[in-house]
Design an enzyme around this catalytic site. Sequence first.
Site, PDB file in Angstrom:
ATOM      1  CG  HIS B  78       8.746  -9.604  -4.669  1.00  0.00           C
ATOM      2  ND1 HIS B  78       8.834 -10.505  -3.637  1.00  0.00           N
ATOM      3  CD2 HIS B  78       7.563  -9.842  -5.289  1.00  0.00           C
ATOM      4  CE1 HIS B  78       7.758 -11.269  -3.632  1.00  0.00           C
ATOM      5  NE2 HIS B  78       6.967 -10.894  -4.631  1.00  0.00           N
ATOM      6  CG  HIS B  93       3.688  -7.888  -6.321  1.00  0.00           C
ATOM      7  ND1 HIS B  93       4.450  -8.202  -7.427  1.00  0.00           N
ATOM      8  CD2 HIS B  93       3.587  -9.037  -5.606  1.00  0.00           C
ATOM      9  CE1 HIS B  93       4.800  -9.470  -7.363  1.00  0.00           C
ATOM     10  NE2 HIS B  93       4.284 -10.006  -6.283  1.00  0.00           N
TER      11      HIS B  93
END
Lengths: 85, 173
Positions: B78, B93
């Site tokens: 992620h 992110h």
Amino acid sequence: MKTIEYVIKDQLGIHARPAGLLVKEASKYSSSIIVKKESKEADGKRIFALMSLGVKKEDKITITISGDDEDSACEGILNFLKANL
Amino acid sequence: MKKILTAIKNIGKGIDGNQTSNLTILAPMEGEVVELMAVNDGVFLSGMLGEGVAIIPLNGRVVSPINGRVINVFDTKHAIGLATKEGVELLIHIGLDTVELKGKGFTTYVKEGELISVGDLLIEFEKDEIINSGYQVITPIIVVNSSDYNGVKNIASNKVKENDALLEITYKI
């Protein structure tokens, strides 16, 4: 020089949030703070280095602290680990 | 005239007389640009990880915003850490708390250490699936070594396409 050995309890290990908080804590101190997992080492004041260690739950890390404020640094870091990881 | 003045401002002397130069970081995603302070997560909005912006993505693609190298691919896929050849360290992110998804809905296309160019596909993610699982997909894009530079400025308009200009980093030569 002070050494902390710690086994990670947090499910998610050292991802962005705790890495950021750990770097913030470590950066308060003038001492050098090196985080080691197995044979890999990282400067505890640099986020990418810390995240690259890929520290997970159940991993054991060794933190080596060296410098004028190593006593307070050791206490600060240990408290941080217990509270966050 | 305005363009010439802007160019001179960028390459010439800074206010304190020191020589400054700058580097433009491009958008890794298509979407709406928001200030970091508007991100609903203390770690990002406080600037603790560094300065930058966030993008609310329109689709599930993350492409390289830089020419450089992949430093770090989270195994939960992620988030990714990149470094430009000039040494700028960038964290992308995807979403907030998405580490909890443990990789579900994310596909990575690059490995740590790989060299990348602007536009290379880095990660794809199932945007709707992630939102339906209860997570926000707003994506902070952070210069994690902001303290090495004079400034990190959002130079994008409200909406960006992939690889539109996003951030301007000013550094002393």
